[in-house]
Design a protein around this motif. Structure first.
Motif, PDB file in Angstrom:
ATOM      1  N   PRO A 250     -12.368  -0.105  -9.398  1.00 44.34           N
ATOM      2  CA  PRO A 250     -10.974   0.055  -9.834  1.00 44.34           C
ATOM      3  C   PRO A 250     -10.028  -0.677  -8.894  1.00 44.34           C
ATOM      4  N   THR A 251      -8.812  -0.884  -9.350  1.00 41.01           N
ATOM      5  CA  THR A 251      -7.778  -1.466  -8.489  1.00 41.01           C
ATOM      6  C   THR A 251      -7.069  -0.344  -7.744  1.00 41.01           C
ATOM      7  N   PRO A 252      -6.471  -0.627  -6.603  1.00 42.10           N
ATOM      8  CA  PRO A 252      -5.775   0.420  -5.837  1.00 42.10           C
ATOM      9  C   PRO A 252      -4.621   1.006  -6.646  1.00 42.10           C
ATOM     10  N   PRO A 253      -4.223   2.237  -6.308  1.00 41.03           N
ATOM     11  CA  PRO A 253      -3.095   2.853  -7.018  1.00 41.03           C
ATOM     12  C   PRO A 253      -1.809   2.072  -6.803  1.00 41.03           C
ATOM     13  N   GLU A 254      -0.912   2.207  -7.748  1.00 42.66           N
ATOM     14  CA  GLU A 254       0.362   1.492  -7.699  1.00 42.66           C
ATOM     15  C   GLU A 254       1.495   2.489  -7.914  1.00 42.66           C
ATOM     16  N   PRO A 255       2.496   2.524  -7.040  1.00 44.44           N
ATOM     17  CA  PRO A 255       3.631   3.432  -7.229  1.00 44.44           C
ATOM     18  C   PRO A 255       4.274   3.220  -8.594  1.00 44.44           C
ATOM     19  N   PRO A 256       4.674   4.289  -9.263  1.00 41.16           N
ATOM     20  CA  PRO A 256       5.222   4.164 -10.620  1.00 41.16           C
ATOM     21  C   PRO A 256       6.680   3.742 -10.662  1.00 41.16           C
ATOM     22  N   THR A 257       7.206   3.303  -9.546  1.00 46.97           N
ATOM     23  CA  THR A 257       8.645   2.992  -9.471  1.00 46.97           C
ATOM     24  C   THR A 257       8.937   1.522  -9.757  1.00 46.97           C
ATOM     25  N   ALA A 258       7.989   0.810 -10.379  1.00 48.75           N
ATOM     26  CA  ALA A 258       8.193  -0.619 -10.635  1.00 48.75           C
ATOM     27  C   ALA A 258       9.202  -0.836 -11.760  1.00 48.75           C
ATOM     28  N   PHE A 259      10.019  -1.887 -11.603  1.00 53.77           N
ATOM     29  CA  PHE A 259      10.964  -2.294 -12.635  1.00 53.77           C
ATOM     30  C   PHE A 259      10.362  -3.452 -13.435  1.00 53.77           C
ATOM     31  N   PRO A 260      10.822  -3.653 -14.666  1.00 51.73           N
ATOM     32  CA  PRO A 260      10.353  -4.811 -15.439  1.00 51.73           C
ATOM     33  C   PRO A 260      10.671  -6.118 -14.710  1.00 51.73           C
ATOM     34  N   PHE A 261       9.739  -7.043 -14.760  1.00 47.36           N
ATOM     35  CA  PHE A 261       9.862  -8.382 -14.174  1.00 47.36           C
ATOM     36  C   PHE A 261       9.835  -8.375 -12.640  1.00 47.36           C
ATOM     37  N   THR A 262      10.681  -7.567 -11.988  1.00 37.43           N
ATOM     38  CA  THR A 262      10.755  -7.610 -10.516  1.00 37.43           C
ATOM     39  C   THR A 262       9.740  -6.701  -9.843  1.00 37.43           C
ATOM     40  N   GLY A 263       9.152  -5.769 -10.576  1.00 41.89           N
ATOM     41  CA  GLY A 263       8.165  -4.866  -9.992  1.00 41.89           C
ATOM     42  C   GLY A 263       8.771  -3.964  -8.932  1.00 41.89           C
ATOM     43  N   HIS A 264       8.196  -4.011  -7.733  1.00 46.36           N
ATOM     44  CA  HIS A 264       8.665  -3.157  -6.634  1.00 46.36           C
ATOM     45  C   HIS A 264       9.547  -3.927  -5.660  1.00 46.36           C
ATOM     46  N   LEU A 265      10.128  -5.025  -6.099  1.00 48.73           N
ATOM     47  CA  LEU A 265      10.901  -5.877  -5.206  1.00 48.73           C
ATOM     48  C   LEU A 265      12.068  -5.129  -4.569  1.00 48.73           C
ATOM     49  N   HIS A 266      12.575  -4.113  -5.259  1.00 53.23           N
ATOM     50  CA  HIS A 266      13.716  -3.368  -4.724  1.00 53.23           C
ATOM     51  C   HIS A 266      13.372  -2.642  -3.424  1.00 53.23           C
ATOM     52  N   LEU A 267      12.067  -2.420  -3.178  1.00 49.76           N
ATOM     53  CA  LEU A 267      11.681  -1.733  -1.950  1.00 49.76           C
ATOM     54  C   LEU A 267      11.989  -2.566  -0.710  1.00 49.76           C
ATOM     55  N   LEU A 268      12.032  -3.892  -0.868  1.00 47.52           N
ATOM     56  CA  LEU A 268      12.357  -4.749   0.273  1.00 47.52           C
ATOM     57  C   LEU A 268      13.786  -4.536   0.756  1.00 47.52           C
ATOM     58  N   LEU A 269      14.605  -3.926  -0.088  1.00 55.17           N
ATOM     59  CA  LEU A 269      16.003  -3.689   0.297  1.00 55.17           C
ATOM     60  C   LEU A 269      16.161  -2.391   1.089  1.00 55.17           C
ATOM     61  N   LYS A 270      15.114  -1.569   1.116  1.00 56.95           N
ATOM     62  CA  LYS A 270      15.174  -0.316   1.866  1.00 56.95           C
ATOM     63  C   LYS A 270      14.739  -0.588   3.301  1.00 56.95           C
ATOM     64  N   LYS A 271      15.620  -0.319   4.244  1.00 60.82           N
ATOM     65  CA  LYS A 271      15.360  -0.636   5.644  1.00 60.82           C
ATOM     66  C   LYS A 271      15.238   0.650   6.465  1.00 60.82           C
ATOM     67  N   PRO A 272      14.323   0.642   7.459  1.00 58.88           N
ATOM     68  CA  PRO A 272      13.306  -0.373   7.715  1.00 58.88           C
ATOM     69  C   PRO A 272      12.113  -0.223   6.763  1.00 58.88           C
ATOM     70  N   LEU A 273      11.528  -1.342   6.392  1.00 63.89           N
ATOM     71  CA  LEU A 273      10.494  -1.366   5.358  1.00 63.89           C
ATOM     72  C   LEU A 273       9.242  -0.599   5.774  1.00 63.89           C
ATOM     73  N   HIS A 274       8.884  -0.636   7.065  1.00 67.74           N
ATOM     74  CA  HIS A 274       7.651   0.037   7.479  1.00 67.74           C
ATOM     75  C   HIS A 274       7.733   1.543   7.269  1.00 67.74           C
ATOM     76  N   HIS A 275       8.935   2.114   7.357  1.00 66.04           N
ATOM     77  CA  HIS A 275       9.090   3.545   7.066  1.00 66.04           C
ATOM     78  C   HIS A 275       8.930   3.804   5.570  1.00 66.04           C
ATOM     79  N   THR A 276       9.510   2.931   4.755  1.00 69.34           N
ATOM     80  CA  THR A 276       9.378   3.069   3.296  1.00 69.34           C
ATOM     81  C   THR A 276       7.917   3.024   2.878  1.00 69.34           C
TER      82      THR A 276
END
Length: 525
Positions: free
Chosen positions: A34-60
């Protein structure tokens, strides 16, 4: 049979076998795992790109790992990213599967900042990368080269301490407020410049320049440029579709081009000055630029201008910021734990003498507790909280999950270094955990692993040890007021403090109390 039927039959006979072959090939390629689990918070087209805006990323990402496990998948537009958050899985990826994950993702910002992916940090694994690694090791970071330039490191450290002793006190005979980070940066920049070429920055050294605080304008400028380089590495811009990048959303593309032009101009000035300095003069110490120019003269293809620029800029930017940040974090931790500061000073006074002489590079092996402080600082605040991204060159399996070729790998060293299953009281500053080999076998990934492990680890540890030890030996440090130093983290590829430039009231301008018997040592430096 009519002509039409004949044509159809022939077409089917010719086309059916290759179509069946393609179907069977796809079925064979379909992963059994199987493939690894994926958080269900993905948006259409951009996926989880919005997570890069949450700082600091390592905590997210650490928070997502708590819900989805030690390995999970994110989608940044069309890019697939595997996030690793445990020591065991990191050991597998960076050890057993090291060669599989030895490449770098080809991000657009990297193409600009690395001179078309030609720096050692950005180049894919292969003959060119091994060529860069050999040159860097032989001419800059080998134990022999580090010790060859030990006197340079000692001189730069003592020069910084001497300038600190000249900062005007708040009252006659009293304490003085100093900004630590730019002084540390300039010290380390001078060391690295001296190792790669015949050039250092210039500093007034009297502490009375209101605009530069006794730090050279060139050091301030280069520090800002290095921090902008880190800021523009691996941003949302990198994962946007080509059209969005062409429109240059946020002006990132223009900033990258301007930054690269400034870096190139600075590097070219270093090389030209080095050539002028050594022209007709006796070469008393071999430096990296001189060696590279000699290699270029003998074989221009093996050592191009681009290669020289790449090695110089990556050495300067990586070495200066990482060491300065580590010392700044260490001093902040020591100010919040004065009993540990006292224990370190007692060790220095006992092993070196009080106040007979100042710390030398050869004294560092005699100071195991100082080394424990540095290791514990790196555990709590690793230089690169998310190791520089890697990319899988072939399909592989990690912890029972299928990882396709071309998947970006992010290793959350911050989360691994604070894993409660590995470390007791993981959030506590406790240098004693590294004494007498007590933490042997426990993974604290501060310098990476495998083929991509930082080649300048020895140099970094020695420079940090000299600077931190000298600051502890020569001065008595206190916090401003009774509140603890703010340990909030910033964001970016490296791990800066969140509030490094606040005034004394916000506790980041560190209070320095100079004992007369200690500061008088500088008359002999």
């Amino acid at each position: 049979m009519d002509a039409f039927s004949t044509i159809v039959l022939v077409a089917i006979t010719l086309l059916l076998p290759p179509l069946l072959a393609q179907v069977l090939q796809k079925l064979r390629r379909r992963p059994s795992s199987p493939t690894p689990p994926e958080p269900p918070t993905a948006f259409p087209f951009t996926g989880h790109l919005h997570l890069l805006l949450k700082k600091p990323l390592h905590h997210t990402l650490a928070g997502l790992a708590a819900h989805h496990g030690d390995i999970f998948i994110l989608r940044f537009c069309s890019s697939r990213v595997a996030v690793i958050s445990s020591a065991a899985t990191a050991q597998l990826c960076l050890g057993t599967l090291d060669k599989t994950f030895a490449d770098r993702p080809r991000l657009p910002s990297g193409k600009v900042l690395s001179y078309d992916w030609s720096t050692m940090g950005h180049a894919n694994y292969g003959p060119y990368w091994r060529h860069l690694r050999r040159i860097t090791t032989a001419e800059f970071s080998s134990p022999e080269r580090v010790q060859h330039f030990a006197d340079v490191q000692v001189h730069a450290t003592r020069a910084m301490a001497r300038r600190l002793s000249r900062v005007p006190p708040l009252a006659p005979g009293g304490r003085a407020l100093v900004e630590i980070k730019p002084r540390l940066f300039e010290m380390i920049m001078n060391v690295i410049l001296d190792m790669i070429c015949t050039r250092t920055t210039c500093s007034r050294g009297d502490g009375q320049d209101d605009t530069t605080g006794g730090v050279s304008e060139e050091a301030w400028w280069f520090m800002a440029m290095a921090e902008e380089t880190i800021e523009l590495s691996s941003t949302v811009w990198d994962f946007l579709p080509a059209l969005a990048r062409w429109l240059d959303v946020g002006g990132v593309g223009r900033r990258l081009q301007r930054l690269q032009a400034n870096r190139t101009k600075f590097l070219q000035s270093l090389i030209e000055e080095h050539e002028q300095t050594e022209k007709g003069a006796e070469v008393t110490r071999r430096r990296m630029v001189g060696v590279l120019l000699e290699l270029q003269k003998n074989d221009p293809k093996a050592c191009s201008d681009q290669l020289i620029h790449s090695l110089c800029i990556s050495t300067l930017e990586a070495g200066t910021l990482s060491s300065a940040y580590t010392i700044e974090w260490a001093m902040s931790l020591l100010l919040n734990h004065p009993h540990i500061m006292k224990k370190a000073r007692d060790e220095i006074d006992a092993r070196i003498g009080k106040p007979e002489r100042l710390l030398e590079a050869t004294d560092l092996p005699k100071l195991p507790y100082l080394r424990c402080i540095i290791l514990e600082t790196l555990r709590l605040y690793p230089v690169v909280p998310l190791l520089v991204p890697r990319e899988s060159s072939v399909d592989c399996t990690i912890s029972g999950f299928h990882i396709p070729k071309g998947t970006m790998l992010l290793v959350n060293t911050f989360a691994i270094n604070r894993d409660p299953e590995t470390w007791e009281e993981p959030a506590t500053f406790l240098p004693e955990r590294f004494e007498n080999g007590r933490s042997h076998g426990k993974m604290a990934i501060s310098f990476g692993m495998g083929r991509r492990r930082c080649p300048a680890e020895n140099l970094g540890m020695q420079m940090v040890g000299l600077a931190l030890g000298t600051m502890i030996q020569c001065f008595d440090w206190e916090r401003v007021g009774t509140e603890l130093v703010d340990m909030a983290e910033g964001s970016g590829l490296t791990l800066p403090k969140r509030f490094p430039w606040r005034p004394a009231a916000n506790l980041v301008m560190i209070l320095l109390s100079i004992f007369f018997q200690r500061s008088s040592w500088y008359t002999a430096v």
